[in-house]
Design a protein around this motif. Sequence first.
Motif, mmCIF file in Angstrom:
data_model
loop_
_atom_site.group_PDB
_atom_site.id
_atom_site.type_symbol
_atom_site.label_atom_id
_atom_site.label_comp_id
_atom_site.label_asym_id
_atom_site.label_seq_id
_atom_site.Cartn_x
_atom_site.Cartn_y
_atom_site.Cartn_z
ATOM 1 N N CYS A 105 50.487 8.191 23.166
ATOM 2 C CA CYS A 105 49.807 7.524 24.277
ATOM 3 C C CYS A 105 50.292 8.148 25.585
ATOM 4 C CB CYS A 105 50.139 6.033 24.265
ATOM 5 S SG CYS A 105 49.715 5.237 25.818
ATOM 6 N N PRO A 106 49.400 8.690 26.374
ATOM 7 C CA PRO A 106 49.847 9.377 27.588
ATOM 8 C C PRO A 106 50.470 8.442 28.620
ATOM 9 C CG PRO A 106 47.441 9.212 27.552
ATOM 10 C CD PRO A 106 47.933 8.740 26.209
ATOM 11 N N CYS B 122 43.387 7.641 24.515
ATOM 12 C CA CYS B 122 44.005 6.399 24.039
ATOM 13 C C CYS B 122 43.415 5.239 24.839
ATOM 14 C CB CYS B 122 45.518 6.475 24.238
ATOM 15 S SG CYS B 122 46.403 4.970 23.772
ATOM 16 N N CYS C 141 44.811 1.926 24.771
ATOM 17 C CA CYS C 141 45.734 0.798 24.587
ATOM 18 C C CYS C 141 45.934 0.023 25.893
ATOM 19 C CB CYS C 141 47.071 1.323 24.067
ATOM 20 S SG CYS C 141 48.079 2.116 25.324
ATOM 21 N N CYS D 198 47.482 2.071 28.627
ATOM 22 C CA CYS D 198 46.481 2.921 29.276
ATOM 23 C C CYS D 198 45.578 2.084 30.178
ATOM 24 C CB CYS D 198 45.664 3.686 28.234
ATOM 25 S SG CYS D 198 46.603 5.062 27.513
HETATM 26 ZN ZN ZN Z 1 47.609 4.333 25.545
#
Ligand code: ZN
Length: 677
Positions: free
Chosen positions: A115-116, A155, A157, A160
């Motif tokens: 996840c960035p 991603c 999430c 994010c």
């Molecule tokens: Zn993420």
Amino acid sequence: MSLPVTAKVPFGGDYNPEQWPEDVWKQDHRLFDSARIDLVTLGVFDWALTQPAEDVYDFSLLDRIVERAAAEGRGICLATGTGAHPAWLATAYPEVTRTDFEGRKRRFGQRHNSCPSSPVYRRLSVELARRVARRYADTPAVVAWHVGNEYGGACYCDLCAAGFRGWLRNRYGTLDDLNAAWYTTFWSHTFTDWEQIEPPSALTEHWRGPDHTAFQGITLDYLRFSSDAMLANFHDEKAAIRESSPTLPVTTNFMGMYRPIDYHRWAAHLDFASWDNYPPDDESAARMALTHDLMRGLKDGQPFWLMEQSPGVTACRDVNPLKRPGVMRLWSWQAVAHGADAVLFFQLRACRGASEKYHGAVIGHSGRSDTRVFREVAELGAELVRLGSASLGARTPARVALLFDWDSWWALEISDGPSRLVRYQQVVLAYHRALWDAGVDLDVVAVTADLSGYDVVVAPALHMLKGDLAQRLEDVAARGGSVLTTYLSGRVDENDQAFLMDVPGPLGQLTGVRVDEWDARGPEVVNPVRLGHGAEAVDVEARLLFELVIPQGAQVVGTYQADFYAGTPAVTRNSFGDGDGWYVATDLDQTGVSWVVRQVIARHDVLGPYPDVADLESAVRVAPDGSRLLFLLNHRADAVEVPARRGGVDLLTGDRIWTGSTVRLPAYGVVVLKEDW
Ligand code: ZN
Ligand code: GLA
């Protein structure tokens, strides 16, 4: 900071000796010597090796690999190793794995899987990059840093989502501005609190595809955000490298025409561009040329590195065809012809296990050198030694620009209407193909590029028109240049909102047309288009989208032949200043596109030396000392003979070629002609 300093085109590629016993390393290096391999890319997926636990770093094996490569005289492109995160990290911090568009939390077990926006991932990946750089910055063999690997995907999430909201605050400042940009009065989408904003998701009622929903404002900005979020990851690792390595060039390997990442937004942050060339089939010569040109365009024409290509086969596709004898060499020279200052493979020795055990390699499982692939690699290695420094730093003297724009790509393909069958890349490929067939040296550039040096600018499907681009295109035509644009151009502003004016919006003056309405049909519906007039007229086919054009001063060059709009314009040309603005209102077949493009460039001296020899590619590079290199690449499975337009020396054979003499290229043959001054 720019390209790594090398004495010749570096030759080699990904090398993963951590996967096999040390006694094999010696054999590997002997074989590298015989193939003239002088550069190895190390450590791309080493995170679990170099950091086996959160508080344990262990570089002992990487030390030995680096030391051995350096002792053998190899240059090193050293990776930070963050292309895949280790299992312990995913277990200790489940936040590091991604959530997909369907809302499913991913589990450990892939790569490019972080996840960035995860603070833990960001902290630990940056720390690893910092330590790798600190440890090896003073190793003279290291010539470049390779951050991460093939950034991509997305991603969705909660971390994010929070990152997205921060990104939006930064972009819009106020919710009022955001609501205006996203046109949220529509469907009661108005946001009254930042916390109400969530990433696009398949869990909404109006999902439309693997990465988008009918909420176009969110979708478009999420694509931009995702690209920026991963850019931040790259940027942070680079900053950590810079603490101990102030000047060594830094790159990451791109994937060419890759939709999820806007490489134009990344380009300034890389010291040099590099990319991995895995064409979908062996009919991809023009597409590869386009992609090389796109990669070269990222840094204003500065050469790039071909970071990966397979010496033989790939492994990840359903069916993985073998490169025919001579094709790996041909494609390698094609990369050089378009600006590659390195030719590198994935991979130097085959993995014994896991998902890439059948992926092509310079050295196969048996470790032999008497294989066809090894022989061809070694021959190419010897040729690159012969070439020496002749092509290093050489530039493409292009007077034609092809505009490529990720925002237009996204906006066009997330749009409801006019047609989901119109694909941005296909439109760009068709116009590029016409230029490629004509042997035109061209740059593929961002819409923000300086256009003042070009005679011809081709802007296919320029859906989104930002900033002062319309003005700059008008300037090209005003001073005598030609601008060509197509259907679905000039439709929306940077917020994906229609212009309150006739289509093609701010391109209307330049093109001298207005589009009144449009008709989209399935691929089985053909409307014939007649191009040109009288005895010269050519009949071609148009499909998918038919814009109905009312000239506002433009001349009609081609007309629809069927339906209630039979006889109305499909292709127009407008005199503008000393030049022209061309408009193609429909999806012409390749014959039609090529016919139009030849008309457009006819006024300019940009044709290559052999525009009518099918699949004989030509490309020019001009070296820093002013010498002109003409690359001739025969993509055909049979020989071709052409007269030399200028004399010179073939740098691959040392043979002198006289002006007017016959140049013979065998099947898949290559000539690198250093032309006489
Ligand atoms: Zn993420
Ligand atoms: C990519 C990756 C490599 C390897 C090759 C295989 O380009 O960067 O690690 O997986 O594909 O084709």
